[in-house]
Design a protein around this motif. Structure first.
Motif, mmCIF file in Angstrom:
data_model
loop_
_atom_site.group_PDB
_atom_site.id
_atom_site.type_symbol
_atom_site.label_atom_id
_atom_site.label_comp_id
_atom_site.label_asym_id
_atom_site.label_seq_id
_atom_site.Cartn_x
_atom_site.Cartn_y
_atom_site.Cartn_z
ATOM 1 N N ARG A 160 0.854 -1.194 0.000
ATOM 2 C CA ARG A 160 0.000 0.000 0.000
ATOM 3 C C ARG A 160 0.879 1.230 0.000
ATOM 4 O O ARG A 160 2.020 1.187 0.428
ATOM 5 C CB ARG A 160 -0.879 0.010 1.249
ATOM 6 N N LYS A 161 0.311 2.316 -0.485
ATOM 7 C CA LYS A 161 1.056 3.578 -0.414
ATOM 8 C C LYS A 161 1.213 3.956 1.050
ATOM 9 O O LYS A 161 0.276 3.808 1.828
ATOM 10 C CB LYS A 161 0.280 4.678 -1.136
ATOM 11 N N GLU A 162 2.386 4.474 1.393
ATOM 12 C CA GLU A 162 2.619 4.846 2.788
ATOM 13 C C GLU A 162 1.831 6.100 3.146
ATOM 14 O O GLU A 162 1.715 7.018 2.344
ATOM 15 C CB GLU A 162 4.109 5.108 3.011
ATOM 16 N N ASP A 163 1.328 6.109 4.352
ATOM 17 C CA ASP A 163 0.632 7.279 4.893
ATOM 18 C C ASP A 163 -0.523 7.757 4.026
ATOM 19 O O ASP A 163 -0.697 8.950 3.822
ATOM 20 C CB ASP A 163 1.614 8.461 5.096
ATOM 21 N N TYR A 164 -1.251 6.849 3.464
ATOM 22 C CA TYR A 164 -2.432 7.238 2.691
ATOM 23 C C TYR A 164 -3.681 6.786 3.420
ATOM 24 O O TYR A 164 -3.757 5.663 3.895
ATOM 25 C CB TYR A 164 -2.407 6.580 1.302
ATOM 26 N N ASP A 165 -4.620 7.697 3.509
ATOM 27 C CA ASP A 165 -5.900 7.318 4.086
ATOM 28 C C ASP A 165 -6.994 7.769 3.125
ATOM 29 O O ASP A 165 -7.018 8.937 2.767
ATOM 30 C CB ASP A 165 -6.071 7.989 5.456
ATOM 31 N N MET A 172 1.902 -4.566 -6.675
ATOM 32 C CA MET A 172 1.572 -5.946 -6.379
ATOM 33 C C MET A 172 2.470 -6.875 -7.179
ATOM 34 O O MET A 172 2.777 -6.616 -8.344
ATOM 35 C CB MET A 172 0.111 -6.159 -6.786
ATOM 36 N N TYR A 173 2.934 -7.921 -6.526
ATOM 37 C CA TYR A 173 3.743 -8.951 -7.189
ATOM 38 C C TYR A 173 2.950 -10.247 -7.164
ATOM 39 O O TYR A 173 2.272 -10.542 -6.182
ATOM 40 C CB TYR A 173 5.064 -9.145 -6.438
#
Ligand SMILES: [Zn+2]
Length: 269
Positions: A160-165, A172-173
């Motif tokens: 997930r993107k960091e610090d996103y709300d 994704m792998y």
């Protein structure tokens, strides 16, 4: 004729009259029964109502004919109606020009509409598609769970993107055990790398690692979906891949690439 619901009947009624070039009035406009007449005063009229128990809607009477001239300006063709009509076109090509849409609408829906209405319709269609497509990302975790349940030892990594709300997809792998087995048991130690744009509304890039088997057929080994093709994402993809198939000391791999952006830094080779 029967319809699944009142909503479906309304949609079909609107669509039919826009195409035929007639505007309607609804002297009876209720959830359980609808009567529509021609706005131009011809004797055409239709009456439909809910079948007992619902939600099926049925045409009970349809009579008369339109005798006045058709109109190519139709209030029934509002932006919401147009948004629905152009949704699949916009889904395939979100960059489509307003003029192109205008031509399509004139041809397919037999109605003249202003540029502004089309701009609004396109915006509405895009919002709906984005909303629907974005919801798909919420299902990814469940999808992973299910795939892993039926394909043990496969590898899924979702970041997930960091610090996103609210929590927002970053990358994704994805590699199935069967793909890995094919590579390790039957392919030369050569891996092709490539990337391409994802032509969906949320966009992003697809990164792939491909092997070749003894018959010179291509074997997909691993896929990644990332926001952009850059050094950071390629590095991440290759680390996950080597961690997956055994690299650096365990197996020797030769990589082939088409000078992918970020894979080989400019001037570095
Ligand atoms: Zn009429």
């Amino acid at each position: 004729m029967k319809f699944k619901s009142e909503t479906e009947f309304r949609e079909v009624l609107r669509d039919y009259n826009v195409r035929e070039g007639y505007e309607l009035l609804l002297p009876k406009n209720e959830n359980c029964r609808i009567t529509a007449v021609c706005k131009n005063g011809c004797n055409w009229r239709i009456h439909a109502s809910l079948i007992m128990g619902g939600p099926t809607f049925q045409i009970k009477t349809i009579k008369g004919e339109h005798t006045r001239a058709k109109s190519h300006v139709n209030k029934l063709a509002n932006y919401k109606y147009l948004a629905k009509r152009i949704e699949s076109i916009v889904r395939d090509n979100s960059d489509i020009k307003i003029d192109q849409l205008k031509n399509l609408i004139t041809r397919k829906c037999a109605v003249e509409v202003s540029k502004w209405k089309i701009i609004r319709a396109k915006k509405t269609a895009l919002q709906k598609i984005r909303g629907v497509d974005n919801l798909q990302y919420e299902l990814l975790w469940d999808y992973c769970e299910t795939v892993l349940q039926f394909n043990p030892n496969s590898k899924f990594v979702i970041r997930r993107k960091e610090d996103y709300d609210p929590p927002t997809f970053d990358k994704m792998y994805f590699s199935l055990q069967a793909m890995k087995n094919s590579l390790l048991s039957g392919c030369r130690p050569i891996i092709g790398l490539d990337g391409c744009f994802l032509k969906t509304v949320p966009g992003g890039q697809l990164l792939v690692a491909i092997g070749r088997d003894g018959n010179d057929n291509m074997i997909p080994i691993a896929l990644a979906v990332v926001q952009v093709e850059n050094r950071e994402n390629w590095t991440w993809f290759l680390r996950e891949l080597l961690d997956d198939i055994g690299g650096l000391g365990e197996n020797m791999w030769t990589f082939i690439s088409d000078i992918q952006k970020g894979l080989i830094e400019e001037g570095a080779y």
